[in-house]
Design an enzyme around this catalytic site. Structure first.
Site, PDB file in Angstrom:
ATOM      1  N   GLY A  49       0.868  -1.170   0.000  1.00 18.42           N
ATOM      2  CA  GLY A  49       0.000   0.000   0.000  1.00 18.42           C
ATOM      3  C   GLY A  49       0.899   1.213   0.000  1.00 18.42           C
ATOM      4  N   GLU A  50       0.686   2.117   0.905  1.00  9.27           N
ATOM      5  CA  GLU A  50       1.550   3.294   1.012  1.00  9.27           C
ATOM      6  C   GLU A  50       2.115   3.331   2.427  1.00  9.27           C
ATOM      7  OE1 GLU A  50       2.032   4.804  -1.958  1.00  9.27           O
ATOM      8  OE2 GLU A  50       3.679   5.606  -0.777  1.00  9.27           O
ATOM      9  N   SER A  51       3.433   3.150   2.521  1.00 10.60           N
ATOM     10  CA  SER A  51       4.003   2.985   3.862  1.00 10.60           C
ATOM     11  C   SER A  51       3.839   4.232   4.722  1.00 10.60           C
ATOM     12  CB  SER A  51       5.469   2.571   3.774  1.00 10.60           C
ATOM     13  OG  SER A  51       6.206   3.482   3.009  1.00 10.60           O
ATOM     14  N   CYS A  81       6.065  -5.362   0.127  1.00 11.50           N
ATOM     15  CA  CYS A  81       6.217  -4.035  -0.462  1.00 11.50           C
ATOM     16  C   CYS A  81       6.203  -2.938   0.625  1.00 11.50           C
ATOM     17  CB  CYS A  81       5.183  -3.830  -1.562  1.00 11.50           C
ATOM     18  SG  CYS A  81       5.681  -2.528  -2.708  1.00 11.50           S
ATOM     19  N   ARG A 108      12.594   3.674  -0.398  1.00  9.12           N
ATOM     20  CA  ARG A 108      11.233   3.692  -0.954  1.00  9.12           C
ATOM     21  C   ARG A 108      11.237   4.124  -2.417  1.00  9.12           C
ATOM     22  NH1 ARG A 108       7.760   7.428   1.300  1.00  9.12           N
ATOM     23  NH2 ARG A 108       6.131   6.181   0.337  1.00  9.12           N
ATOM     24  N   ILE A 134       5.265  -3.041  -7.721  1.00 12.98           N
ATOM     25  CA  ILE A 134       4.471  -1.818  -7.904  1.00 12.98           C
ATOM     26  C   ILE A 134       5.075  -0.733  -7.020  1.00 12.98           C
ATOM     27  CG2 ILE A 134       2.174  -0.772  -7.740  1.00 12.98           C
ATOM     28  CD1 ILE A 134       1.033  -3.678  -7.831  1.00 12.98           C
ATOM     29  N   ARG A 135       5.721   0.244  -7.639  1.00 11.82           N
ATOM     30  CA  ARG A 135       6.406   1.303  -6.882  1.00 11.82           C
ATOM     31  C   ARG A 135       7.188   0.694  -5.716  1.00 11.82           C
ATOM     32  NH1 ARG A 135       3.186   5.387  -4.652  1.00 11.82           N
ATOM     33  NH2 ARG A 135       4.942   6.758  -4.901  1.00 11.82           N
ATOM     34  N   HIS A 170       4.787  -8.343  -4.766  1.00 13.66           N
ATOM     35  CA  HIS A 170       3.434  -8.629  -4.259  1.00 13.66           C
ATOM     36  C   HIS A 170       3.056 -10.085  -4.510  1.00 13.66           C
ATOM     37  CE1 HIS A 170       1.985  -4.518  -3.320  1.00 13.66           C
ATOM     38  NE2 HIS A 170       2.920  -4.181  -4.190  1.00 13.66           N
ATOM     39  N   GLU A 172       0.783 -11.727  -3.264  1.00 16.10           N
ATOM     40  CA  GLU A 172      -0.681 -11.902  -3.186  1.00 16.10           C
ATOM     41  C   GLU A 172      -1.360 -11.588  -4.512  1.00 16.10           C
ATOM     42  OE1 GLU A 172       1.041  -9.454  -2.144  1.00 16.10           O
ATOM     43  OE2 GLU A 172      -0.023  -7.562  -2.427  1.00 16.10           O
TER      44      GLU A 172
HETATM   45  N1  GLN Z   1       5.831   2.913  -2.733  1.00 15.26           N
HETATM   46  C1  GLN Z   1       5.099   2.398  -1.617  1.00 15.26           C
HETATM   47  C2  GLN Z   1       5.707   2.820  -0.293  1.00 15.26           C
HETATM   48  O1  GLN Z   1       6.848   3.130  -0.194  1.00 15.26           O
HETATM   49  C3  GLN Z   1       5.004   0.893  -1.637  1.00 15.26           C
HETATM   50  C4  GLN Z   1       4.229   0.438  -2.832  1.00 15.26           C
HETATM   51  C5  GLN Z   1       3.467  -0.823  -2.631  1.00 15.26           C
HETATM   52  O2  GLN Z   1       3.302  -1.305  -1.508  1.00 15.26           O
HETATM   53  N2  GLN Z   1       2.962  -1.336  -3.705  1.00 15.26           N
HETATM   54  O3  GLN Z   1       5.018   2.818   0.662  1.00 15.26           O
END
Ligand code: GLN
Length: 188
Positions: A49-51, A81, A108, A134-135, A170, A172
């Protein structure tokens, strides 16, 4: 025998996909939002997600200490992630408070904007492991207690320290549930 109950931190991120993967390996997925939710769990997942967002939620819900205590008591934990960022000893760029359960430095969004999502096969102990990024963060400077179980382009993408597992990809989001199965194995 009852299915082992595995928690998924449910502040933000891909909770539902982890719940499906856990069901496929025979676990009952439980959403974790309060410290009491950790009671009786066999293992815990910190999703992607977004840390930054997830770390603010951990602070607000007073979950840092209970999750750290859960893991330090020997219970397995998997971070994917953003979850891997949260497990790291240190987050190099942008301040995210991490749990410090795996002796690596997380960088990150380290793959830049052009290639912020891609799939790649990993090299390592797990054959035919296809990784979806993903990112994704990069993990640097693994300490002596850290096993690197898979790499892509030379970088660690799956690491383990004791019963703490982290993937920068990921698991999952594919049909491959071997990482979730490994988490359950560590619980028994
Ligand atoms: N870029 C996100 C972060 O640093 C991580 C991306 C993800 O969990 N898919 O939080």
């Amino acid at each position: 025998m009852n299915a082992p109950r595995v928690g998924i931190l449910a502040i933000q991120g891909d909770v539902a996909a982890h719940a499906r993967a856990l069901a496929r390996v025979g676990a009952e997925a439980v959403r974790v939002r309060r410290d009491k939710d950790l009671d009786g769990l066999a293992a815990l997942v910190l999703p992607g997600g977004e840390s930054t967002t997830i770390s603010k939620g951990l602070d607000r819900l007073h979950l840092y200490e209970p999750i750290e205590a859960f893991a330090r008591s020997g219970k397995p934990i998997l971070g994917t992630c953003a979850g891997a960022v949260l497990l790291a000893r240190e987050v190099e760029n942008e301040p995210v408070r991490s749990l410090g359960l795996i002796d690596v430095v997380a960088v990150r969004n380290a793959y830049g904007t052009q290639v912020d999502s891609f799939a790649a096969p990993a090299e390592g102990e797990i054959p035919d492991l296809d990784c979806v990024f993903i990112r994704a963060p990069r993990l640097r400077r693994p300490g002596a207690g850290v096993e690197v179980l898979a790499r892509v382009g030379g970088w660690p993408v799956f690491v383990r320290q004791g019963r703490a597992l982290a993937t920068t990809f990921h698991p999952e989001l594919t049909d491959d549930v071997r990482i979730h199965a490994m988490l359950l194995d560590l619980a028994s």
